[in-house]
Design a protein around this motif. Structure first.
Motif, PDB file in Angstrom:
ATOM      1  N   HIS A 167      35.200 -21.021 -51.100  1.00 53.41           N
ATOM      2  CA  HIS A 167      35.194 -22.298 -51.811  1.00 53.41           C
ATOM      3  C   HIS A 167      35.952 -22.169 -53.134  1.00 53.41           C
ATOM      4  N   ARG A 168      35.697 -21.073 -53.856  1.00 54.76           N
ATOM      5  CA  ARG A 168      36.366 -20.844 -55.140  1.00 54.76           C
ATOM      6  C   ARG A 168      37.875 -20.707 -54.967  1.00 54.76           C
ATOM      7  N   TRP A 169      38.283 -20.161 -53.846  1.00 48.98           N
ATOM      8  CA  TRP A 169      39.719 -19.999 -53.570  1.00 48.98           C
ATOM      9  C   TRP A 169      40.325 -21.287 -53.006  1.00 48.98           C
ATOM     10  N   ASN A 170      39.530 -22.316 -52.852  1.00 47.62           N
ATOM     11  CA  ASN A 170      39.957 -23.603 -52.277  1.00 47.62           C
ATOM     12  C   ASN A 170      40.421 -23.482 -50.822  1.00 47.62           C
ATOM     13  N   TYR A 171      39.747 -22.611 -50.074  1.00 52.98           N
ATOM     14  CA  TYR A 171      40.024 -22.474 -48.652  1.00 52.98           C
ATOM     15  C   TYR A 171      38.960 -23.238 -47.869  1.00 52.98           C
ATOM     16  N   PRO A 172      39.334 -23.845 -46.758  1.00 53.73           N
ATOM     17  CA  PRO A 172      38.335 -24.570 -45.951  1.00 53.73           C
ATOM     18  C   PRO A 172      37.367 -23.592 -45.276  1.00 53.73           C
ATOM     19  N   ASP A 173      36.183 -24.077 -44.979  1.00 55.35           N
ATOM     20  CA  ASP A 173      35.159 -23.227 -44.377  1.00 55.35           C
ATOM     21  C   ASP A 173      35.587 -22.678 -43.017  1.00 55.35           C
ATOM     22  N   TRP A 174      36.371 -23.465 -42.266  1.00 55.83           N
ATOM     23  CA  TRP A 174      36.805 -23.001 -40.953  1.00 55.83           C
ATOM     24  C   TRP A 174      37.670 -21.736 -41.071  1.00 55.83           C
ATOM     25  N   LEU A 175      38.357 -21.565 -42.210  1.00 51.69           N
ATOM     26  CA  LEU A 175      39.185 -20.371 -42.385  1.00 51.69           C
ATOM     27  C   LEU A 175      38.319 -19.118 -42.487  1.00 51.69           C
ATOM     28  N   ARG A 176      37.166 -19.235 -43.164  1.00 49.86           N
ATOM     29  CA  ARG A 176      36.234 -18.107 -43.246  1.00 49.86           C
ATOM     30  C   ARG A 176      35.792 -17.696 -41.844  1.00 49.86           C
ATOM     31  N   ILE A 177      35.501 -18.678 -41.013  1.00 51.63           N
ATOM     32  CA  ILE A 177      35.061 -18.395 -39.644  1.00 51.63           C
ATOM     33  C   ILE A 177      36.211 -17.792 -38.834  1.00 51.63           C
ATOM     34  N   ALA A 178      37.408 -18.335 -38.999  1.00 54.15           N
ATOM     35  CA  ALA A 178      38.577 -17.799 -38.283  1.00 54.15           C
ATOM     36  C   ALA A 178      38.852 -16.354 -38.690  1.00 54.15           C
ATOM     37  N   VAL A 179      38.766 -16.069 -39.979  1.00 47.41           N
ATOM     38  CA  VAL A 179      38.987 -14.694 -40.451  1.00 47.41           C
ATOM     39  C   VAL A 179      37.925 -13.771 -39.858  1.00 47.41           C
ATOM     40  N   ALA A 180      36.687 -14.228 -39.829  1.00 47.98           N
ATOM     41  CA  ALA A 180      35.605 -13.423 -39.253  1.00 47.98           C
ATOM     42  C   ALA A 180      35.871 -13.112 -37.788  1.00 47.98           C
ATOM     43  N   ILE A 181      36.316 -14.092 -37.037  1.00 50.56           N
ATOM     44  CA  ILE A 181      36.600 -13.890 -35.612  1.00 50.56           C
ATOM     45  C   ILE A 181      37.761 -12.906 -35.428  1.00 50.56           C
ATOM     46  N   VAL A 182      38.785 -13.038 -36.256  1.00 54.77           N
ATOM     47  CA  VAL A 182      39.915 -12.106 -36.176  1.00 54.77           C
ATOM     48  C   VAL A 182      39.457 -10.697 -36.527  1.00 54.77           C
ATOM     49  N   GLU A 183      38.618 -10.559 -37.535  1.00 57.12           N
ATOM     50  CA  GLU A 183      38.116  -9.229 -37.908  1.00 57.12           C
ATOM     51  C   GLU A 183      37.276  -8.617 -36.792  1.00 57.12           C
TER      52      GLU A 183
END
Length: 122
Positions: free
Chosen positions: A41-57
């Motif tokens: 949120h602080r980086w102004n990224y959408p929440d779906w990006l956090r989930i996408a990064v998690a899936i890629v990791e």
């Protein structure tokens, strides 16, 4: 012979380390750990990006542990680390950069060490 055993051992140790980092990072991002929600949120990224990064990791974790496609897992994690480096650099979080650079470098090492194992033939 001994040199080959040492090389293989080093490659596997680095691989397992990276896989564990991917696993921990992916698992903490996926359910919405408040730390990651706050940062994205602080980086102004959408929440779906956090989930996408998690899936890629998590995918990188699994792929790293399969010798034949470990280079693909390493490449995925390099992409994640490049994004992390960019994010931290552009948000004045320089103290977080060294670990990301280390992880990216280790991933590049695995990419190169395992690249010849990948075959796209049917």
């Amino acid at each position: 012979m001994k040199g080959r055993i040492v090389k293989a051992t080093v490659i596997w140790l680095v691989t397992v380390f990276l896989a564990l980092v991917c696993l921990r990072s992916g698992l903490t991002k996926l359910p919405g750990d408040s730390y990651w929600i706050r940062d994205f949120h602080r980086w102004n990224y959408p929440d779906w990006l956090r989930i996408a990064v998690a899936i890629v990791e998590l995918a990188a974790c699994l792929l790293l542990l399969i010798r034949r496609v470990a280079s693909v897992g390493a490449a995925l994690f390099i992409a994640v680390m490049l994004g992390a480096i960019y994010t931290h650099a552009t948000h004045a979080e320089m103290s977080r950069l060294p670990f990301n650079v280390l992880l990216g470098t280790l991933s590049l090492f695995i990419l190169v060490a395992r690249a010849r194992r990948v075959s796209l033939k049917s």
